[in-house]
Structure formats: C-alpha cells, structure tokens
Design a protein around this motif. Structure first.
Motif, short mmCIF file in Angstrom:
data_model
loop_
_atom_site.label_atom_id
_atom_site.label_comp_id
_atom_site.label_asym_id
_atom_site.label_seq_id
_atom_site.Cartn_x
_atom_site.Cartn_y
_atom_site.Cartn_z
N ASN A 55 0.81 -1.22 0.00
CA ASN A 55 0.00 0.00 0.00
C ASN A 55 0.84 1.27 0.00
O ASN A 55 0.48 2.27 -0.63
N GLU A 56 1.97 1.24 0.70
CA GLU A 56 2.79 2.45 0.80
C GLU A 56 3.43 2.84 -0.53
O GLU A 56 3.93 3.97 -0.68
N TYR A 57 3.42 1.94 -1.51
CA TYR A 57 3.97 2.25 -2.83
C TYR A 57 2.91 2.72 -3.82
O TYR A 57 3.27 3.20 -4.91
N HIS A 58 1.65 2.60 -3.49
CA HIS A 58 0.60 2.92 -4.46
C HIS A 58 0.68 4.38 -4.93
O HIS A 58 0.45 4.67 -6.11
N SER A 59 0.99 5.28 -4.03
CA SER A 59 1.06 6.69 -4.42
C SER A 59 2.28 6.99 -5.31
O SER A 59 2.35 8.06 -5.93
N LYS A 60 3.23 6.05 -5.38
CA LYS A 60 4.40 6.21 -6.25
C LYS A 60 4.19 5.58 -7.62
O LYS A 60 5.06 5.71 -8.49
N LEU A 61 3.07 4.90 -7.80
CA LEU A 61 2.80 4.24 -9.08
C LEU A 61 2.31 5.25 -10.12
O LEU A 61 1.42 6.06 -9.84
N TYR A 62 2.87 5.17 -11.32
CA TYR A 62 2.46 6.00 -12.44
C TYR A 62 2.00 5.06 -13.55
O TYR A 62 2.81 4.41 -14.22
N ALA A 63 0.68 4.97 -13.72
CA ALA A 63 0.11 4.03 -14.68
C ALA A 63 0.31 4.53 -16.10
O ALA A 63 0.07 5.70 -16.42
N MET A 64 0.75 3.61 -16.97
CA MET A 64 1.02 3.93 -18.37
C MET A 64 0.57 2.75 -19.24
O MET A 64 0.14 1.73 -18.73
N HIS A 65 0.65 2.93 -20.56
CA HIS A 65 0.32 1.85 -21.49
C HIS A 65 -1.10 1.32 -21.23
O HIS A 65 -1.36 0.13 -21.20
N TYR A 66 -2.04 2.24 -21.03
CA TYR A 66 -3.38 1.85 -20.61
C TYR A 66 -4.40 1.93 -21.75
O TYR A 66 -4.12 2.41 -22.85
N ASN A 67 -5.62 1.49 -21.45
CA ASN A 67 -6.71 1.46 -22.41
C ASN A 67 -7.13 2.87 -22.83
O ASN A 67 -7.06 3.81 -22.05
N ASP A 68 -7.62 3.00 -24.06
CA ASP A 68 -8.10 4.30 -24.52
C ASP A 68 -9.33 4.76 -23.73
O ASP A 68 -9.58 5.97 -23.62
#
Length: 252
Positions: free
Chosen positions: A214-227
């Motif tokens: 959980n402590e890493y979730h705010s550091k996640l940068y989502a990419m390569h995602y659905n339109d």
C-alpha cells in the motif's frame, strides 16, 4: 529529471500514441522506446529526431520499436551546405537483445554496401551494469517471459544521488519479474503498465495493487493503458495511483 510522455497508450491505441517517452537529463535527451507512432508524437511534443542523444529499446513489439528504423534513417540522411552530414543513432540495449535487434534492423539498413553499424552505435549493457548519463546512473533489469512467453523484455532504473525512478516497460507477471527488487527508499516513481480490463500480457489494475504494498501505491504512475480510461476514473481515485498523461511533463 524531466519526463516527457510522447504517448501513453497500448499497442492498438487510436488516441494516446504508443507508450514512448523522452527523459531530459541535464543537457541530454534519452528516448524510451520508438513505437510506430513516434513520427507523429515526437513532432507533436515539439522535438525532432536529431534532438535525441540516445534511445533505450525495451523489447521488439512494434509499439516499442516500429518507428526506430525511420528515426535512424532520418538522422543518418542529414545534409549541411549540400554535404552529407550523417548522425549515428546511439541505442542502449541489454546484451540479450543486441543480436535480435540488429537482425531486425538489418533488413532495412544492411544494403547498398552499408551495415547496421554504419547507422547505429550500440551501448550493450549486462545485468546491473551501470551506464552513466550526465549525473545519472542507468541500469537495465531483465523481465523476459513475464510480458509474453518466449519474448525478451527489459525494464530500467534511472538514479541520481538521492532519487530514482523504476520503469517496468511491459509486464504481466509482476512477481516473476521481481519489480520490487529494484525499488528502494530513494524510489520516487514506478512507471508501471496497467490494463483496466483483462489482458493476457499486461498486468491489470487489480494485479498491480495486489503486488505492490500500500505504501507504494502513491508512487505508481500508470502507463500503457486502455483508450477508455475515463470509464475507470472512480477506480483510479480509490486506488490512489497516478496516471501518466500524453504531453503532461513530469519532474522528479
């Protein structure tokens, strides 16, 4: 460092361009992958092929390498005052990917008495080998067979003295890829491909959230995602992750 998302979409995106980036490191520009939409996304972001100092190739799917040959050719066929003034393209790859990449490029480049090496300079790195770019350390880690079975693929870690980012490239089986093994107390961002519907070769949002503490979730940068990412806005807010957006610069 400044990160310029040229595109953030998946292979079949029609709105977000392929998941390719420029990372501005002091006076150097590092291109992360060169998908088929690069000829559009690079120009739209205000850059030219000749601005790029080096390109890292993570794997050989077309959304990551489909625009590389054009980039190489455009840089090579430069003229000044009527004279041919070629620019070689510096390509950074893991040692395992060097031969397959050269084999791919030779079909278009190895003709008319020229070889791939006439157009390119390769920086071939071993696992955990450090390559210095300005004041930054660049290392590649192996994620082969965790994106697609039988496919060579690689992520990287880019570090300054007090901060680093981890870039997964494309991964489905996160535990096998051991992404967390590259995250440490100085990691400020984890660039992670995220699919918001079932996908056989990319981790879903649920798989990503289950894998990372959980402590890493705010550091996640989502990419390569659905339109159709807007349909999942409520899930994203609840997950407390970041979404990388095309053309929105990031500073770390």
């Amino acid at each position: 460092m400044e990160i310029i998302p040229l595109g953030v979409g998946g292979a079949f995106t029609t709105t977000n361009y392929h998941n390719n980036y420029i990372i501005h490191l002091n006076e150097k520009y590092l291109l992360i992958d060169a998908g088929s939409t690069l000829r559009f996304s690079l120009r739209e972001a205000g850059y030219h092929y000749t601005d790029i100092d080096a390109v890292f190739i993570s794997h050989l799917h077309f959304d990551h390498v489909g625009g590389l040959e054009e980039m190489i050719m455009q840089r090579f066929w430069q003229f000044k005052d009527g004279q041919h003034s070629p620019l070689k393209t510096t390509i950074i790859v893991h040692e395992k990917l060097l031969t397959p990449l050269k084999r791919l490029l030779c079909h278009g480049l190895a003709n008319q008495g020229r070889t791939v090496e006439d157009f390119c300079e390769f920086i071939c790195l071993k696992e955990k080998e450090i390559y210095k770019i300005e004041d930054y350390s660049f290392t590649i880690f192996d994620t082969s067979n965790t994106h697609a079975e039988g496919l060579l693929s690689f992520g990287f870690k880019l570090a300054s003295l007090h901060a680093n980012i981890v870039f997964t490239s494309d991964v489905k089986r996160l535990k096998e890829a051991n992404i967390l093994g590259h995250v440490d107390d100085n990691t400020v961002a984890i660039f992670q491909d995220v699919s918001f519907t079932f996908n056989g070769v990319h981790a879903t949002l649920e798989e990503v959230l289950d894998y990372y503490p959980n402590e890493y979730h705010s550091k996640l940068y989502a990419m390569h995602y659905n339109d159709n990412i807007e349909e999942f806005r409520d899930k994203i807010v609840l997950a407390n992750i970041n979404i990388v957006k095309k053309g929105e610069f990031l500073h770390f």
